[in-house]
Design a protein around this motif. Structure first.
Motif, PDB file in Angstrom:
ATOM      1  N   ASP A  14       4.616  10.208   3.454  1.00  0.00           N
ATOM      2  CA  ASP A  14       4.701   8.959   3.132  1.00  0.00           C
ATOM      3  C   ASP A  14       5.526   8.321   4.127  1.00  0.00           C
ATOM      4  N   SER A  15       6.743   8.987   4.150  1.00  0.00           N
ATOM      5  CA  SER A  15       7.903   8.234   5.191  1.00  0.00           C
ATOM      6  C   SER A  15       7.328   8.347   6.547  1.00  0.00           C
ATOM      7  N   VAL A  16       7.004   9.571   7.190  1.00  0.00           N
ATOM      8  CA  VAL A  16       6.239   9.656   8.362  1.00  0.00           C
ATOM      9  C   VAL A  16       5.386   8.529   8.636  1.00  0.00           C
ATOM     10  N   SER A  17       4.330   8.355   7.606  1.00  0.00           N
ATOM     11  CA  SER A  17       3.169   7.587   7.934  1.00  0.00           C
ATOM     12  C   SER A  17       3.816   5.942   7.765  1.00  0.00           C
TER      13      SER A  17
ATOM     14  N   ILE B  56       2.879   3.602  11.266  1.00  0.00           N
ATOM     15  CA  ILE B  56       2.339   2.358  10.940  1.00  0.00           C
ATOM     16  C   ILE B  56       2.859   1.179  11.192  1.00  0.00           C
ATOM     17  N   GLY B  57       4.471   1.152  10.935  1.00  0.00           N
ATOM     18  CA  GLY B  57       5.276   0.215  11.268  1.00  0.00           C
ATOM     19  C   GLY B  57       5.389  -0.204  12.832  1.00  0.00           C
ATOM     20  N   MET B  58       5.337   1.310  13.770  1.00  0.00           N
ATOM     21  CA  MET B  58       5.268   1.050  15.016  1.00  0.00           C
ATOM     22  C   MET B  58       3.880   0.629  15.404  1.00  0.00           C
TER      23      MET B  58
ATOM     24  N   VAL C 241      -5.777  -1.164  11.131  1.00  0.00           N
ATOM     25  CA  VAL C 241      -4.864  -0.271  10.450  1.00  0.00           C
ATOM     26  C   VAL C 241      -4.644  -0.685   8.948  1.00  0.00           C
ATOM     27  N   ILE C 242      -4.696  -2.126   8.608  1.00  0.00           N
ATOM     28  CA  ILE C 242      -4.735  -2.637   7.385  1.00  0.00           C
ATOM     29  C   ILE C 242      -5.982  -2.268   6.528  1.00  0.00           C
ATOM     30  N   ILE C 243      -7.102  -2.476   7.184  1.00  0.00           N
ATOM     31  CA  ILE C 243      -8.617  -2.140   6.863  1.00  0.00           C
ATOM     32  C   ILE C 243      -8.508  -0.682   6.302  1.00  0.00           C
ATOM     33  N   SER C 244      -8.261   0.266   7.302  1.00  0.00           N
ATOM     34  CA  SER C 244      -8.218   1.775   6.967  1.00  0.00           C
ATOM     35  C   SER C 244      -7.442   1.975   5.929  1.00  0.00           C
ATOM     36  N   MET C 245      -6.217   1.559   5.723  1.00  0.00           N
ATOM     37  CA  MET C 245      -5.466   1.587   4.609  1.00  0.00           C
ATOM     38  C   MET C 245      -6.211   1.439   3.119  1.00  0.00           C
ATOM     39  N   GLY C 246      -6.839   0.250   3.359  1.00  0.00           N
ATOM     40  CA  GLY C 246      -7.582  -0.372   2.180  1.00  0.00           C
ATOM     41  C   GLY C 246      -8.804   0.516   1.674  1.00  0.00           C
TER      42      GLY C 246
ATOM     43  N   ASP D 249       0.678  -1.206   0.035  1.00  0.00           N
ATOM     44  CA  ASP D 249      -0.170   0.052  -0.086  1.00  0.00           C
ATOM     45  C   ASP D 249       0.786   1.308  -0.067  1.00  0.00           C
ATOM     46  N   PHE D 250       2.024   1.211   0.987  1.00  0.00           N
ATOM     47  CA  PHE D 250       2.807   2.401   0.533  1.00  0.00           C
ATOM     48  C   PHE D 250       3.837   2.526  -0.228  1.00  0.00           C
ATOM     49  N   SER D 251       4.320   1.404  -0.991  1.00  0.00           N
ATOM     50  CA  SER D 251       5.136   1.541  -2.095  1.00  0.00           C
ATOM     51  C   SER D 251       4.808   1.548  -3.546  1.00  0.00           C
TER      52      SER D 251
END
Length: 213
Positions: free
Chosen positions: A124-127, A131-133, A80-85, A28-30
């Motif tokens: 994007d980098s901050v997000s 998200i990783g955290m 988090v995954i659902i929200s990104m989708g 999603d990020f890449s």
């Protein structure tokens, strides 16, 4: 034994990174990013993941927290995954993903951006780091179990570093696959809508399956 323990934690990081939620987040990020940005994002995601695991593992060494409470970490990852989708699907349905081509030094360059204005920023980098955290919370239990296997309950930077390195290897490798998609498929507005819509649907399905499971 110390080197063996680091090797086991490194291997656990590799296995942990193969989780569909992690790969979905990386995708999603890449998608639509340059080679440099993709590498940077995947690295930040892995580092953020490792930092959260280190902090929560330290907390769990001092305070007992039930498995039921720790299970909320998986729920957070799912949300988090659902929200990104949902976000990606919203951007596709509202035609907020744009493409611009230009030639520089006899080589065609493609820029893809969200929203109404093309900006170069660090969101994007901050997000990705954030998200990783957040998603790192879901991996605490597995990491502590692995530490038990190597007969060590002392979580230090070496162990978390080995784990993070293992995660990073897979994330960067998967990022290379996404980069291939970026360079070979994202060359038209129609393809962009298809790829981002597919990523959004997969994100919602993966996150929903994690909650149901």
């Amino acid at each position: 034994m110390e080197n063996l323990g680091l090797a086991i934690i490194f291997w656990y990081g590799i296995l942990h990174a193969f989780g569909p939620d992690h790969l979905t987040a990386i995708a999603d990020f890449s998608i639509g990013k340059s080679k440099k940005k993709t590498l940077f994002i995947t690295t930040l995601f892995a580092i953020g993941h490792g930092i959260t695991l280190f902090v929560f593992a330290k907390i769990l060494q001092t305070y007992h927290i039930s498995d039921a409470v720790l299970g909320y970490g998986d729920t957070i990852s799912s949300v988090v995954i659902i929200s990104m989708g949902i976000y990606l699907l919203y951007m596709v349905l509202n035609d907020k993903i744009h493409l611009k081509k230009h030639v520089h030094e006899n080589k065609e360059h493609i820029h893809i951006w969200f929203g109404d204005e093309h900006k170069h920023d660090s969101k994007d980098s901050v997000s990705a780091f954030s998200i990783g955290m957040l998603m790192g919370i879901g991996g605490v239990r597995g990491m502590l179990i692995t530490l038990g296997v190597v007969e060590s309950q002392n979580v230090d930077f070496m162990l978390v570093g080995a784990f993070t390195l293992g995660v990073m290897v897979i994330f960067i490798g998967f990022g290379a696959i996404i980069l291939y998609i970026n360079q070979n498929l994202l060359n038209s507005k129609q393809n962009i809508r298809r790829v981002f819509a597919s990523a959004g649907i997969i994100s919602v399905l993966v996150g929903s399956n994690m909650i149901i499971g």
